[in-house]
Each structure stands twice: as C-alpha cells, then as structure tokens.
Motif scaffolding. Sequence first.
Motif, PDB file in Angstrom:
ATOM      1  N   GLN A 188      37.877  55.831  78.754  1.00  0.00           N
ATOM      2  CA  GLN A 188      39.195  56.446  78.573  1.00  0.00           C
ATOM      3  C   GLN A 188      39.262  57.216  77.267  1.00  0.00           C
ATOM      4  O   GLN A 188      39.723  58.356  77.204  1.00  0.00           O
ATOM      5  N   VAL A 189      38.791  56.550  76.186  1.00  0.00           N
ATOM      6  CA  VAL A 189      38.792  57.214  74.882  1.00  0.00           C
ATOM      7  C   VAL A 189      37.943  58.477  74.942  1.00  0.00           C
ATOM      8  O   VAL A 189      38.290  59.524  74.389  1.00  0.00           O
ATOM      9  N   GLY A 190      36.829  58.379  75.671  1.00  0.00           N
ATOM     10  CA  GLY A 190      35.961  59.542  75.827  1.00  0.00           C
ATOM     11  C   GLY A 190      36.678  60.686  76.517  1.00  0.00           C
ATOM     12  O   GLY A 190      36.543  61.845  76.118  1.00  0.00           O
ATOM     13  N   ILE A 191      37.463  60.369  77.539  1.00  0.00           N
ATOM     14  CA  ILE A 191      38.210  61.412  78.252  1.00  0.00           C
ATOM     15  C   ILE A 191      39.194  62.085  77.315  1.00  0.00           C
ATOM     16  O   ILE A 191      39.360  63.299  77.314  1.00  0.00           O
ATOM     17  N   ARG A 192      39.822  61.264  76.462  1.00  0.00           N
ATOM     18  CA  ARG A 192      40.790  61.824  75.519  1.00  0.00           C
ATOM     19  C   ARG A 192      40.091  62.810  74.582  1.00  0.00           C
ATOM     20  O   ARG A 192      40.577  63.905  74.341  1.00  0.00           O
ATOM     21  N   ASP A 193      38.917  62.397  74.079  1.00  0.00           N
ATOM     22  CA  ASP A 193      38.272  63.209  73.050  1.00  0.00           C
ATOM     23  C   ASP A 193      37.536  64.398  73.630  1.00  0.00           C
ATOM     24  O   ASP A 193      37.535  65.478  73.043  1.00  0.00           O
ATOM     25  N   ASN A 194      36.859  64.205  74.770  1.00  0.00           N
ATOM     26  CA  ASN A 194      36.114  65.311  75.344  1.00  0.00           C
ATOM     27  C   ASN A 194      35.860  65.065  76.825  1.00  0.00           C
ATOM     28  O   ASN A 194      34.836  64.496  77.219  1.00  0.00           O
ATOM     29  N   ALA A 195      36.808  65.518  77.641  1.00  0.00           N
ATOM     30  CA  ALA A 195      36.743  65.226  79.075  1.00  0.00           C
ATOM     31  C   ALA A 195      35.507  65.843  79.709  1.00  0.00           C
ATOM     32  O   ALA A 195      34.885  65.262  80.592  1.00  0.00           O
ATOM     33  N   LYS A 196      35.109  67.021  79.225  1.00  0.00           N
ATOM     34  CA  LYS A 196      33.981  67.722  79.821  1.00  0.00           C
ATOM     35  C   LYS A 196      32.699  66.911  79.655  1.00  0.00           C
ATOM     36  O   LYS A 196      31.886  66.791  80.558  1.00  0.00           O
ATOM     37  N   ARG A 197      32.520  66.359  78.447  1.00  0.00           N
ATOM     38  CA  ARG A 197      31.298  65.621  78.179  1.00  0.00           C
ATOM     39  C   ARG A 197      31.215  64.361  79.054  1.00  0.00           C
ATOM     40  O   ARG A 197      30.154  64.028  79.574  1.00  0.00           O
ATOM     41  N   ASP A 199      32.484  64.078  81.893  1.00  0.00           N
ATOM     42  CA  ASP A 199      32.154  64.602  83.210  1.00  0.00           C
ATOM     43  C   ASP A 199      30.639  64.805  83.333  1.00  0.00           C
ATOM     44  O   ASP A 199      30.012  64.391  84.306  1.00  0.00           O
ATOM     45  N   TYR A 200      30.025  65.409  82.311  1.00  0.00           N
ATOM     46  CA  TYR A 200      28.580  65.662  82.328  1.00  0.00           C
ATOM     47  C   TYR A 200      27.795  64.357  82.337  1.00  0.00           C
ATOM     48  O   TYR A 200      26.707  64.283  82.876  1.00  0.00           O
ATOM     49  N   LEU A 201      28.357  63.330  81.680  1.00  0.00           N
ATOM     50  CA  LEU A 201      27.649  62.056  81.627  1.00  0.00           C
ATOM     51  C   LEU A 201      27.642  61.361  82.983  1.00  0.00           C
ATOM     52  O   LEU A 201      27.017  60.326  83.155  1.00  0.00           O
TER      53      LEU A 201
END
Lengths: 327, 288
Positions: A188-197, A199-201
């Motif tokens: 969730q925190v990752g989506i907040r900071d960089n949703a694209k990344r 997604d790539y992960l």
Amino acid sequence: MMKNKLNVVWWVIGLLFFAFFPKIFGIYYTNVMVTLAIFSVFALSVNMLLGYTGLLSFGQAMFFGFGGYGTALALTHIPGIGVLPAIGLGVLAAVVLALILSPLVVRVSGTAFAMLHLAFGQLMYVLALKLYNITGGEDGIANFPVPGLFTESLKSSPEHFYYLAMVILGISTWLMWYVTKTPFGQIQVGIRDNAKRIDYLGYRVPQSKAVIYVLSAFFAGVAGSIYGLFHNLVSADGSLGIGMSFAPIISVMIGGVGSFFGPILGVAIFQLVDELILRYTESTELVMGVILIVVVMFMPTGFVGLYRMLRQKISARRTPEAKKEKA
Amino acid sequence: MDPMVSMYISQGIHGIAYGMILFLIASGLNIIFGMMGILNMAHTAFFMLAAYFCYVVVGITGNFWLGLVFAPLFTAVLGVVMERVFLRKAVGHMGELILTMGISFVIVAAIKKIWGTESLPLQMPEILSGMVNIVGVSYPVYRLFVIGLALVILVFMMLLLYRTRLGKIVRAAVSDRDMVNALGININMVFMFVFGVGTWMAGLAGVAIAPILTVFPGLADQVGMDAFIVVVTGGFGSLAGAFIVSIIFGLLSSYGVQFVSQFAPVLMVVFMAIVLAFRPNGLFGVKE
C-alpha cells in the motif's frame, strides 16, 4: 529481551487503565472516551486510504452512515436480534457498498477520486433525506432497542456499553495496525509513493487498492455502527453529512498523515478544540474551516511531523560532529 | 399548440439555460485546473458569494446591471487575494484540495453569520421580467438573457485565449509552465490573472442565477455540486467536455424534475458513473 518485557508491562498498564476507566473517572468522561474511541477508529479508516495508500476521499461518511443505518434498521425490524449480529449487519452494509463502488473508484486517483466520493457521499445524503419510509428522512431513526450481550438493554447502563464499545473498537484498532505491518500493508505504501513501480514489480495496483478500500469501509462501518448505538440515533445530518466526511480528515491532518498513531492524537486535539470553541460560537463550519486552513498552511505534517522535526533537531544538537560531517 | 409539445420545448430551454450557468461555473474551474492543476473547492462558495454581493449592490443602488458588473469583480478580487495569501503556501495537491475546502467552509459560515439562513429575493430588471413568444410557446425573457450572456462570455473567452498574446501565454503555460517561466514571463502574475478570471466567471454565474433561485446559503451545495460533477464527467481541464456535459446535465435536470422529480439529483450521478466506468478520466479527459 528487555524491550519485550517493557512492552508487556506497558500493555498491562494500558489494559488496566481502560478496564478501570469508568470506575475512576465517572460517567461523563466514560462517554467522552467512547466518543474519542469511535472517532479514532473512523479517522484511522480514513488514514488507511489517505496516509497509507494516498487516496483522499471526501465521502468516507457514507460508509460510516451505512454502518449506522444498517445496525439501526436491523435492530428496528428484526425482532430479538442480538447486538453483535446487528453491528455485523451494519458493517456488512458498508462493505457491500464499498464492493459495489470499488470497480469504479479504484481506476481513478488523486483529485478525481476525491470528487467522485464527494458526489457519491452527497447522493447518499440526499437519498437518506428522500427515502423517508426507510430512513425516517430528516428525523432519522431513533429509539431503537439496544440489547446487551448479557442484559436486556444497554440503554440505562453506559458502563456496560463502554466495555462492549471499547473491546470492539480496540480490536478494530489492533487489526488496522496489524494490516500496516503485513507485506500487503507495505505494498500500500508503495502504491502511495510510486504506483507505476509497484505495477512493474508485478503487483496488481487496482486490485490491492480495492482491497484496502473495502477494508477502510469495513472499519468506517464499525465506527458508524457503534456511533449509532451510542447515541441511539442515526440521522442524515449526524451520520451522512459532509461534515462527517471532513471531521476525520481534519483529525488525520492535525495528527499527521501517514503515521499510524497520529490520527488518534489528532482526534483528541480536534475534539478538545471543537468543545472549547463551540462554547463561544455556534458555527462548526467556521471552526472546521479555520482548523483546515491553519493546519495546511503552517503544519502540513501535523503534530507527529512537528514532534519528529523537534526530535531531529535535538539529536542533531547533541551530536555536533554529525552536523559537521553533513556540512 | 399541443400542450405536451410546448412543455417539451419550454423544459428544453429551461435545461439549456441551467446548463449554461453550469458551464460558466465549470469552465472557470476548468481554466484554473488546466493551468495550475488546482481544483478550487472554494469555487462554488465564490459563486454563492457573488449572488450575495449582487443582493447588496442592488439593495444600495436599486440597479441590477450595476450588480451584474460589480459583484463578479469583487468576487474576482477576493479570489486573487485567496490565491496570493493562502494557496501559495499549500503543499501538494492534497494540501490545495483541503485548504480550498477549508476556505469554502469559512465563506459559507461568514455568509450565514452576515446574511442569515433565509432566502433573499432578488428583483430582476423590468426589461427582462416579461415573457416572450417563441414558436408559439410563451417563455420568460430572463432565461433567454442568461443563455445569451453565457454565449457572449464563451465567445469572449475564446477570443481572449486564441486571438491575444495573453491567451497565447496562458495556453503555453498550460502545456509547460516551467518553460514559459524560463522565457522571462512572470508566471505568477499569469496564475493570478487566470485565477481572477476563473473566479470572475463563477461570480457572473452566481449573479445570473440569483433572480431565478433567490439568494440562500444552500446555493453553493445545490448548484455547485452539479458543477463539480460536470468537471469530473467532462474531464479535468477540458472546456469542450465541460460545455457538452453542462448542456446534457441541464437537460437531464429539467426533464428529470418533470418526469421523476424525486430522483432528479440521482440522474446526474448515475450518468457520471456510467461515463467514468468506460472513461476513468472523463469524456474528454487526457490520461495523466
């Protein structure tokens, strides 16, 4: 090892404090405590979206309201229903609403997400006023029975209600804290900071947004349901109005967006300020507006941010060498 | 003429008039959003404030036309002050949204404090208060005047944006504000100007709608919510989207009140939901 023991001691002290709270502080402060706990869970549900996933919703009150209306309707129309199933039905109503909305709302973010919820929230508010037969219109639903777990009715025993409410709200708080510690919470925190990344992960961004959205609605529903029981009243203005969507946002902003316990502090401060200022002026809108402006302009990270900044400054002063190295 | 047909026609013009007012508000919002990326939540509060200013001006001078000229100007000045003093301090889109929402709360509270909560009537000028005959249907002149006013503003905005040097700068700043700034143009002044024009348009809409709906503190919620839904459905920053959706919503609302009066407000939200289900960024929105 030492730290673990200390933690256990703190937990025991905390539990004892809450267990004997009504005995020590009397009925007035017991009710204040229940109010604080309800709004804490509500604010935490907003922080789940805003702080941990970066989604600002201007319509969280609709889940709060659905929880309240669901519980009130269940207690009015289903004879002999227990209090826990009634709360469960209220929460279910909030979750179902979130499930219906989620395919639509998880595809947008930022401003559009906020505006969509403003529109849906207003829609629910208007519907609650118009569907008089079901919701009681402006009067809302009042005086429904509130059965206890072991007693006939909780209405005349606020102490019992306190324990019931605190256990449910306490478990909700712990669950929300637990979610943030799981790998899912980290995504969730990752989506907040960089949703694209994210997604790539290889994680599915819309789907995990939907899960957190429904979870947030679940806990808002819990808070709304307990709130309805506590006041023995659910009304359009009290549970679905636009003010109810902004009160938790304000609390989260005051406390500090993104920190877990900040919102609880924010709720306490907001309730205190509200209580103090409303002795001099009638207008809640004015109070809320001024607090929003002041917080955004002068304290964008809230009290938790302020605390972190001060701590950093103090520790920097203690170790002047570290400062030199930086320079 | 058949009363059914004449009802359809007059409701149709009603709808277009309301759509035009929505368009005035929504395009002001859109210009500001397109250029600065700020969704001004206080926009509808300014819209309502202009109606109150007009009420005051008419109360003093007794002349509606003076209200039409000065009330939107006062509103625009307040908008510029808000942009300079408050908005520049906000951090991030989240901060801007919440800050402007706070300002809108304060404005609504101030209005209730100063003018009370009852609805205040605003007399329209004599020339506009009559009825006129269009293809056999008698129709109030004032609503036609509203449609005309909005069209004039639309043409004026088009000319300003596409035929002047200032418009060129504004359009350039929409696509790349840093580059425009680097070319030696004071972008902050341009922002201020755009913000002023946006609020001015909201003010015009507020004055235009005041004689129809009267002036009351619920005005911002009632009309403003529709305008926000227009912007979301049409696509942020798209003037064409705002125009088309405004007209559709105006017609939806006027025919909706006629046929399913209970659920007229629901129609727009349903329309929005359908559009967003297929195009998450709105009809004419560009993917961010």
